[in-house]
Design a protein around this motif. Structure first.
Motif, PDB file in Angstrom:
ATOM      1  N   GLY A  72      34.447  46.520  40.816  1.00  0.00           N
ATOM      2  CA  GLY A  72      35.010  47.233  41.957  1.00  0.00           C
ATOM      3  C   GLY A  72      34.071  48.234  42.607  1.00  0.00           C
ATOM      4  N   ASN A  73      33.273  48.948  41.836  1.00  0.00           N
ATOM      5  CA  ASN A  73      32.385  49.952  42.418  1.00  0.00           C
ATOM      6  C   ASN A  73      30.973  49.421  42.670  1.00  0.00           C
ATOM      7  OD1 ASN A  73      31.273  49.865  39.863  1.00  0.00           O
ATOM      8  ND2 ASN A  73      31.810  51.980  39.328  1.00  0.00           N
ATOM      9  N   ARG A  74      30.758  48.127  42.408  1.00  0.00           N
ATOM     10  CA  ARG A  74      29.496  47.434  42.707  1.00  0.00           C
ATOM     11  C   ARG A  74      28.282  48.063  42.020  1.00  0.00           C
ATOM     12  NH1 ARG A  74      32.728  44.041  43.787  1.00  0.00           N
ATOM     13  NH2 ARG A  74      33.420  43.521  45.852  1.00  0.00           N
ATOM     14  N   ASP A  75      28.483  48.544  40.773  1.00  0.00           N
ATOM     15  CA  ASP A  75      27.361  49.147  40.053  1.00  0.00           C
ATOM     16  C   ASP A  75      26.686  48.185  39.078  1.00  0.00           C
ATOM     17  OD1 ASP A  75      29.269  48.985  38.041  1.00  0.00           O
ATOM     18  OD2 ASP A  75      29.076  51.083  37.418  1.00  0.00           O
ATOM     19  N   GLY A  76      27.113  46.913  39.068  1.00  0.00           N
ATOM     20  CA  GLY A  76      26.491  45.929  38.185  1.00  0.00           C
ATOM     21  C   GLY A  76      27.049  45.922  36.781  1.00  0.00           C
ATOM     22  N   VAL A  77      28.144  46.659  36.564  1.00  0.00           N
ATOM     23  CA  VAL A  77      28.800  46.722  35.256  1.00  0.00           C
ATOM     24  C   VAL A  77      30.300  46.679  35.482  1.00  0.00           C
ATOM     25  CG1 VAL A  77      29.184  48.120  33.177  1.00  0.00           C
ATOM     26  CG2 VAL A  77      26.936  48.134  34.278  1.00  0.00           C
ATOM     27  N   VAL A  78      30.993  45.856  34.690  1.00  0.00           N
ATOM     28  CA  VAL A  78      32.450  45.829  34.731  1.00  0.00           C
ATOM     29  C   VAL A  78      32.938  46.595  33.510  1.00  0.00           C
ATOM     30  CG1 VAL A  78      34.530  44.397  34.657  1.00  0.00           C
ATOM     31  CG2 VAL A  78      32.514  43.623  35.941  1.00  0.00           C
ATOM     32  N   ASP A  79      33.573  47.752  33.766  1.00  0.00           N
ATOM     33  CA  ASP A  79      34.074  48.552  32.651  1.00  0.00           C
ATOM     34  C   ASP A  79      35.543  48.227  32.387  1.00  0.00           C
ATOM     35  OD1 ASP A  79      35.616  49.995  34.540  1.00  0.00           O
ATOM     36  OD2 ASP A  79      34.071  51.537  34.746  1.00  0.00           O
ATOM     37  N   ARG A  80      36.124  48.899  31.419  1.00  0.00           N
ATOM     38  CA  ARG A  80      37.503  48.597  31.018  1.00  0.00           C
ATOM     39  C   ARG A  80      38.500  48.782  32.162  1.00  0.00           C
ATOM     40  NH1 ARG A  80      35.655  51.150  25.902  1.00  0.00           N
ATOM     41  NH2 ARG A  80      35.683  49.496  24.340  1.00  0.00           N
ATOM     42  N   GLU A  81      38.322  49.835  32.939  1.00  0.00           N
ATOM     43  CA  GLU A  81      39.247  50.104  34.039  1.00  0.00           C
ATOM     44  C   GLU A  81      39.149  49.009  35.108  1.00  0.00           C
ATOM     45  OE1 GLU A  81      37.053  52.528  32.885  1.00  0.00           O
ATOM     46  OE2 GLU A  81      38.585  53.493  31.649  1.00  0.00           O
ATOM     47  N   GLU A  82      37.928  48.610  35.433  1.00  0.00           N
ATOM     48  CA  GLU A  82      37.757  47.545  36.418  1.00  0.00           C
ATOM     49  C   GLU A  82      38.313  46.227  35.894  1.00  0.00           C
ATOM     50  OE1 GLU A  82      33.727  48.737  38.838  1.00  0.00           O
ATOM     51  OE2 GLU A  82      33.513  48.154  36.733  1.00  0.00           O
ATOM     52  N   LEU A  83      38.126  45.970  34.617  1.00  0.00           N
ATOM     53  CA  LEU A  83      38.660  44.749  34.015  1.00  0.00           C
ATOM     54  C   LEU A  83      40.183  44.745  34.072  1.00  0.00           C
ATOM     55  CD1 LEU A  83      37.954  42.107  32.605  1.00  0.00           C
ATOM     56  CD2 LEU A  83      38.055  43.333  30.444  1.00  0.00           C
ATOM     57  N   ALA A  84      40.804  45.886  33.774  1.00  0.00           N
ATOM     58  CA  ALA A  84      42.269  45.976  33.830  1.00  0.00           C
ATOM     59  C   ALA A  84      42.764  45.746  35.259  1.00  0.00           C
ATOM     60  CB  ALA A  84      42.733  47.337  33.317  1.00  0.00           C
ATOM     61  N   ALA A  85      42.073  46.316  36.249  1.00  0.00           N
ATOM     62  CA  ALA A  85      42.473  46.133  37.645  1.00  0.00           C
ATOM     63  C   ALA A  85      42.300  44.679  38.067  1.00  0.00           C
ATOM     64  CB  ALA A  85      41.650  47.055  38.554  1.00  0.00           C
ATOM     65  N   PHE A  86      41.221  44.049  37.617  1.00  0.00           N
ATOM     66  CA  PHE A  86      40.978  42.641  37.929  1.00  0.00           C
ATOM     67  C   PHE A  86      42.075  41.764  37.336  1.00  0.00           C
ATOM     68  CE2 PHE A  86      38.790  38.602  36.667  1.00  0.00           C
ATOM     69  CZ  PHE A  86      38.645  38.085  37.938  1.00  0.00           C
ATOM     70  N   ARG A  87      42.437  42.030  36.095  1.00  0.00           N
ATOM     71  CA  ARG A  87      43.520  41.268  35.445  1.00  0.00           C
ATOM     72  C   ARG A  87      44.819  41.420  36.218  1.00  0.00           C
ATOM     73  NH1 ARG A  87      42.634  41.809  28.986  1.00  0.00           N
ATOM     74  NH2 ARG A  87      42.431  39.569  28.720  1.00  0.00           N
ATOM     75  N   LYS A  88      45.117  42.631  36.646  1.00  0.00           N
ATOM     76  CA  LYS A  88      46.354  42.878  37.388  1.00  0.00           C
ATOM     77  C   LYS A  88      46.361  42.076  38.689  1.00  0.00           C
ATOM     78  CE  LYS A  88      49.228  46.491  39.313  1.00  0.00           C
ATOM     79  NZ  LYS A  88      49.344  47.876  39.683  1.00  0.00           N
ATOM     80  N   ARG A  89      45.243  42.092  39.417  1.00  0.00           N
ATOM     81  CA  ARG A  89      45.167  41.322  40.675  1.00  0.00           C
ATOM     82  C   ARG A  89      45.330  39.823  40.406  1.00  0.00           C
ATOM     83  NH1 ARG A  89      40.703  44.705  41.486  1.00  0.00           N
ATOM     84  NH2 ARG A  89      39.267  42.937  41.241  1.00  0.00           N
ATOM     85  N   ALA A  90      44.704  39.330  39.336  1.00  0.00           N
ATOM     86  CA  ALA A  90      44.807  37.905  39.000  1.00  0.00           C
ATOM     87  C   ALA A  90      46.248  37.547  38.655  1.00  0.00           C
ATOM     88  CB  ALA A  90      43.878  37.568  37.837  1.00  0.00           C
ATOM     89  N   GLU A  91      46.918  38.407  37.926  1.00  0.00           N
ATOM     90  CA  GLU A  91      48.320  38.169  37.562  1.00  0.00           C
ATOM     91  C   GLU A  91      49.203  38.163  38.804  1.00  0.00           C
ATOM     92  OE1 GLU A  91      51.490  37.293  35.136  1.00  0.00           O
ATOM     93  OE2 GLU A  91      49.375  37.356  34.591  1.00  0.00           O
ATOM     94  N   GLU A  92      48.961  39.081  39.716  1.00  0.00           N
ATOM     95  CA  GLU A  92      49.735  39.137  40.959  1.00  0.00           C
ATOM     96  C   GLU A  92      49.535  37.859  41.776  1.00  0.00           C
ATOM     97  OE1 GLU A  92      48.357  42.778  42.703  1.00  0.00           O
ATOM     98  OE2 GLU A  92      49.630  44.015  41.404  1.00  0.00           O
ATOM     99  N   ARG A  93      48.303  37.380  41.848  1.00  0.00           N
ATOM    100  CA  ARG A  93      48.027  36.129  42.567  1.00  0.00           C
ATOM    101  C   ARG A  93      48.754  34.952  41.941  1.00  0.00           C
ATOM    102  NH1 ARG A  93      41.979  35.434  44.824  1.00  0.00           N
ATOM    103  NH2 ARG A  93      42.027  37.266  46.144  1.00  0.00           N
ATOM    104  N   ARG A  94      48.774  34.934  40.631  1.00  0.00           N
ATOM    105  CA  ARG A  94      49.428  33.830  39.927  1.00  0.00           C
ATOM    106  C   ARG A  94      50.918  33.815  40.231  1.00  0.00           C
ATOM    107  NH1 ARG A  94      46.783  34.199  35.338  1.00  0.00           N
ATOM    108  NH2 ARG A  94      48.174  35.658  34.380  1.00  0.00           N
ATOM    109  N   HIS A  95      51.527  34.973  40.338  1.00  0.00           N
ATOM    110  CA  HIS A  95      52.966  35.052  40.624  1.00  0.00           C
ATOM    111  C   HIS A  95      53.289  34.783  42.085  1.00  0.00           C
ATOM    112  CE1 HIS A  95      54.089  36.068  36.633  1.00  0.00           C
ATOM    113  NE2 HIS A  95      53.457  37.202  36.625  1.00  0.00           N
ATOM    114  N   GLN A  96      52.304  34.915  42.964  1.00  0.00           N
ATOM    115  CA  GLN A  96      52.531  34.628  44.389  1.00  0.00           C
ATOM    116  C   GLN A  96      52.553  33.142  44.673  1.00  0.00           C
ATOM    117  OE1 GLN A  96      49.455  36.758  46.414  1.00  0.00           O
ATOM    118  NE2 GLN A  96      50.462  38.726  46.191  1.00  0.00           N
ATOM    119  N   ARG A  97      52.063  32.340  43.789  1.00  0.00           N
ATOM    120  CA  ARG A  97      51.999  30.881  44.029  1.00  0.00           C
ATOM    121  C   ARG A  97      53.322  30.224  43.814  1.00  0.00           C
ATOM    122  NH1 ARG A  97      46.506  30.024  40.810  1.00  0.00           N
ATOM    123  NH2 ARG A  97      45.273  31.270  42.156  1.00  0.00           N
TER     124      ARG A  97
END
Length: 144
Positions: free
Chosen positions: A119-144
């Motif tokens: 999310g912050n484009r620093d070349g590292v995915v930390d725990r917070e970014e991973l949690a946010a990514f998972r949430k977005r992926a889950e939301e997309r899955r439920h929209q289908r």
């Protein structure tokens, strides 16, 4: 033209085999988690690239340096499903139009999953970014 990322995530995850692959195909964040080589909860772009290279080596069943229909599962339903996913993978990642995905394209091509999660484009995915990514992926899955 921008190619969709979810077929790549699903293809790569589902081809890896059985229960772990099934979980991975439902949760694209698994690609990132598996890439955390030193277990520090942070995934660098280098770790992600190395993880993709390892996944390619597992998927390249015939060891010819490319993924194509000859790399699909060997039996019944697995063969049919993996064949479909290989086609999706080729459609999404075959940058040179060869009809297959070479190791270079797979491991070192655009890292869409990583880019989406960083999310912050620093070349590292930390725990917070991973949690946010998972949430977005889950939301997309439920929209289908």
């Amino acid at each position: 033209m921008e190619r969709p990322v979810w077929p790549v995530v699903l293809a790569g995850g589902a081809m890896a085999l059985a229960p772990a692959a099934e979980a991975q195909s439902r949760d694209p964040a698994q690609l990132l988690l598996r890439a955390d080589a030193n277990g520090d909860g942070r995934v660098t772009r280098e770790e992600f690239t190395a993880g993709k290279a390892r996944l390619f080596d597992r998927l390249d069943r015939n060891r010819d340096g490319a993924l194509d229909s000859s790399d699909r599962g060997r039996r019944g339903l697995l063969r049919r499903r993996s064949g479909e996913r290989i086609r999706q993978l080729i459609d999404a990642m075959d940058e040179d139009g060869s009809g297959k995905v070479e190791r270079q394209e797979f491991a070192y091509g655009r890292a869409r999953v990583f880019d989406m999660a960083d999310g912050n484009r620093d070349g590292v995915v930390d725990r917070e970014e991973l949690a946010a990514f998972r949430k977005r992926a889950e939301e997309r899955r439920h929209q289908r």
